[in-house]
Design a protein around this motif. Structure first.
Motif, PDB file in Angstrom:
ATOM      1  N   UNK A 160       0.849  -1.180   0.000  1.00 20.20           N
ATOM      2  CA  UNK A 160       0.000   0.000   0.000  1.00 20.20           C
ATOM      3  C   UNK A 160       0.889   1.235   0.000  1.00 20.20           C
ATOM      4  N   UNK A 161       0.450   2.240  -0.692  1.00 21.30           N
ATOM      5  CA  UNK A 161       1.265   3.449  -0.819  1.00 21.30           C
ATOM      6  C   UNK A 161       0.477   4.651  -0.333  1.00 21.30           C
ATOM      7  N   UNK A 162       1.086   5.424   0.507  1.00 17.68           N
ATOM      8  CA  UNK A 162       0.422   6.566   1.127  1.00 17.68           C
ATOM      9  C   UNK A 162       1.237   7.818   0.850  1.00 17.68           C
ATOM     10  N   UNK A 163       0.558   8.894   0.437  1.00 16.98           N
ATOM     11  CA  UNK A 163       1.242  10.173   0.214  1.00 16.98           C
ATOM     12  C   UNK A 163       0.437  11.261   0.889  1.00 16.98           C
ATOM     13  N   UNK A 164       1.105  12.136   1.591  1.00 17.47           N
ATOM     14  CA  UNK A 164       0.432  13.218   2.298  1.00 17.47           C
ATOM     15  C   UNK A 164      -0.697  12.677   3.174  1.00 17.47           C
ATOM     16  N   UNK A 165      -0.484  11.520   3.769  1.00 14.54           N
ATOM     17  CA  UNK A 165      -1.480  10.968   4.670  1.00 14.54           C
ATOM     18  C   UNK A 165      -2.672  10.312   4.011  1.00 14.54           C
ATOM     19  N   UNK A 166      -2.706  10.318   2.672  1.00 17.58           N
ATOM     20  CA  UNK A 166      -3.839   9.720   1.970  1.00 17.58           C
ATOM     21  C   UNK A 166      -3.378   8.496   1.197  1.00 17.58           C
ATOM     22  N   UNK A 167      -4.200   7.436   1.176  1.00 18.77           N
ATOM     23  CA  UNK A 167      -3.835   6.277   0.355  1.00 18.77           C
ATOM     24  C   UNK A 167      -3.963   6.642  -1.115  1.00 18.77           C
ATOM     25  N   UNK A 168      -2.914   6.391  -1.881  1.00 21.22           N
ATOM     26  CA  UNK A 168      -2.963   6.733  -3.299  1.00 21.22           C
ATOM     27  C   UNK A 168      -2.882   5.508  -4.198  1.00 21.22           C
ATOM     28  N   UNK A 169      -2.375   4.403  -3.685  1.00 22.95           N
ATOM     29  CA  UNK A 169      -2.229   3.249  -4.558  1.00 22.95           C
ATOM     30  C   UNK A 169      -2.243   1.957  -3.765  1.00 22.95           C
ATOM     31  N   UNK A 170      -2.743   0.910  -4.409  1.00 24.40           N
ATOM     32  CA  UNK A 170      -2.664  -0.439  -3.873  1.00 24.40           C
ATOM     33  C   UNK A 170      -1.908  -1.270  -4.897  1.00 24.40           C
ATOM     34  N   UNK A 171      -1.182  -2.258  -4.422  1.00 22.35           N
ATOM     35  CA  UNK A 171      -0.279  -2.966  -5.308  1.00 22.35           C
ATOM     36  C   UNK A 171      -0.272  -4.460  -4.982  1.00 22.35           C
ATOM     37  N   UNK A 172      -0.160  -5.262  -6.007  1.00 18.72           N
ATOM     38  CA  UNK A 172       0.071  -6.691  -5.806  1.00 18.72           C
ATOM     39  C   UNK A 172       1.360  -7.050  -6.530  1.00 18.72           C
ATOM     40  N   UNK A 173       2.289  -7.626  -5.785  1.00 20.39           N
ATOM     41  CA  UNK A 173       3.561  -8.044  -6.368  1.00 20.39           C
ATOM     42  C   UNK A 173       3.569  -9.561  -6.454  1.00 20.39           C
ATOM     43  N   UNK A 174       3.765 -10.069  -7.669  1.00 14.18           N
ATOM     44  CA  UNK A 174       3.728 -11.508  -7.898  1.00 14.18           C
ATOM     45  C   UNK A 174       5.145 -12.049  -8.045  1.00 14.18           C
ATOM     46  N   UNK A 175       5.505 -12.980  -7.200  1.00 11.75           N
ATOM     47  CA  UNK A 175       6.868 -13.529  -7.189  1.00 11.75           C
ATOM     48  C   UNK A 175       6.806 -15.045  -7.241  1.00 11.75           C
ATOM     49  N   UNK A 176       7.284 -15.637  -8.323  1.00  5.57           N
ATOM     50  CA  UNK A 176       7.275 -17.104  -8.398  1.00  5.57           C
ATOM     51  C   UNK A 176       8.342 -17.709  -7.485  1.00  5.57           C
ATOM     52  N   UNK A 177       8.152 -18.955  -7.140  1.00  5.70           N
ATOM     53  CA  UNK A 177       9.109 -19.665  -6.284  1.00  5.70           C
ATOM     54  C   UNK A 177      10.532 -19.546  -6.821  1.00  5.70           C
ATOM     55  N   UNK A 178      10.642 -19.574  -8.154  1.00  6.35           N
ATOM     56  CA  UNK A 178      11.973 -19.567  -8.779  1.00  6.35           C
ATOM     57  C   UNK A 178      12.761 -18.304  -8.450  1.00  6.35           C
ATOM     58  N   UNK A 179      12.088 -17.248  -7.985  1.00 10.10           N
ATOM     59  CA  UNK A 179      12.784 -15.988  -7.729  1.00 10.10           C
ATOM     60  C   UNK A 179      13.138 -15.781  -6.259  1.00 10.10           C
ATOM     61  N   UNK A 180      12.805 -16.745  -5.405  1.00  8.05           N
ATOM     62  CA  UNK A 180      13.173 -16.611  -3.992  1.00  8.05           C
ATOM     63  C   UNK A 180      14.083 -17.779  -3.605  1.00  8.05           C
TER      64      UNK A 180
END
Lengths: 253, 253
Positions: B131-151
DNA sequence: AAGTGGTCTAGACCACATC
DNA sequence: ATGTGGTCTAGACCACTTA
């Protein structure tokens, strides 16, 4: 009672409608196919036409449908990827850029642009109109604002008119050394003028890309480009032509 | 006859209304001020409420107004510039990034994301919600997708849950060498889930930023961030905080 | 001329925030 | 309890494209 689940948060009809239509588009329709007209669709779903239209509007906003007055509603092709921030070291009009100069006038820029250029709000600037076409379809209209201070040789410009004049301004601009640029993207709605250029109705949603070009330690030019939000996916970096597909085969296990 | 000009292209009422209201907002209202309610406004302009609402909707789309159910309509502040494409060589979660990890699950990604990751459509991946907050207000929501192969080290992740687990995934991801990224921006509408996070109604217009992260010659992760289109101006490059003003003093000479 | 989507009306009721 | 914006209806007419 026979009710299995009390609808504690009743979903708006148009929202549910949108879901149903989205699934139908994914499974039963192919690109370019025409849908039944709005009156028939509304009747089929048992809702008022206005409610049906609310769902269609959202689907059009998401680029799934295309509606044309007098013609009908068709299934839209996937959005085209349009490269926007490719080369941060090239002036507009550099060889190979995607824009076609249309014409050029001298006019008072919008206040916001005047502020970026740090010209006075009553100072007129060269205003180059350009148009961008991809796959034979107009995707963007652009206004490039260039103050006198950024064109070394005015005489070469004043001698021409129309598209030739536009090219002359770009040519003069390229004599400056470009120090950098930055860009911003925001949502807007098409002006009557842009709408005509983009083959849409006024007020249609557009992605507005504002680019500032820096040279000689100041903002030497500002470009305001409006892209059709329904048909375009703006790409930054080098992944220009990667296709994004709507799930054509959603079969959750 | 007394008519001075035949209206050859009759402008829609809502379009004219929007123009009138825009001018009023520029000259007579200040940020945060509340407008009369929709029924009063409609009566004042002599139109149906639905028509008035059509104009208000466009103004909200353009970021000029903010409407909240049960509360009223207020004059919106200028859009905030939100830096999006700053450092093409930093992983998500790197020190100083603007996102707050919320939680992390293992789930089936949308088909389009699976295609980008080149995982199978039935392969589950780590899904980090941020979640991203600017000036105290939520401005964006995000989903980050990471496959097993990358961890590299799964055990460090499985030991944790919630925000801690999200941070663990980001930490593992940062062990790979980032080779590059590219981004795309398009218009979308908020899902029910995103809407809640962004304090908006479902269906609200959002700018969807899709970022592909490359490492080990493949797409190592994909982020899908949805920004409130009404309040955000996405900036690329280094002009993050430049303010764009609506003409507060338009006095054409 | 017929058929499409676009605009507009005058109501009604609902969900939500606030007092 | 009141007032706000959000949803929904059942019509009407208009602008535009196509045949």
């Amino acid at each position: 009672m026979g009710t299995t689940q009390l609808e504690s948060v009743p979903e708006p009809k148009y929202w549910h409608l949108k879901t149903v239509l989205t699934e139908a588009l994914d499974s039963e329709f192919s690109v370019g196919e025409i849908l039944p007209n709005e009156r028939d669709l509304a009747a089929r779903f048992g809702v008022a036409r206005a409610t049906l239209r609310q769902a269609l509007e959202q689907l059009e906003l998401e680029g799934r449908l295309q509606r044309r007055r007098g013609v009908g509603t068709t299934v839209a092709p996937p959005r085209v990827g349009v490269a926007v921030g490719t080369d941060p070291h090239a002036w507009p009009g550099a060889p190979g850029d995607a824009w076609r100069p249309v014409d050029c006038t001298v006019a008072l820029p919008p206040g916001a642009v005047a502020d970026l250029l740090e010209t006075g709000r009553d100072e007129r600037v060269h205003t180059v109109r350009r148009s961008r076409v991809t796959h034979g379809r107009p995707v963007a209209a652009d206004l490039l604002y260039v103050p006198d201070a950024s064109v070394p040789d005015l005489s070469a410009i004043d001698a021409a008119s129309g598209a030739a004049r536009a090219r002359a301004v770009l040519r003069e601009l390229q004599r400056l050394e470009l120090e950098g640029q930055d860009q911003a993207v925001e949502l807007g709605s098409a002006s009557a003028e842009d709408a005509k250029e983009l083959d849409r109705l006024p007020g249609a949603p557009v992605l507005v890309v504002t680019t500032r070009y820096y040279a000689e330690d100041r903002t030497a030019a500002v470009s305001v480009a409006t892209y059709r939000a329904d048909t375009c996916r703006l790409t930054f970096g080098d992944a220009g032509d990667v296709e994004i597909h709507h799930d054509p085969e959603r079969r959750a296990s």
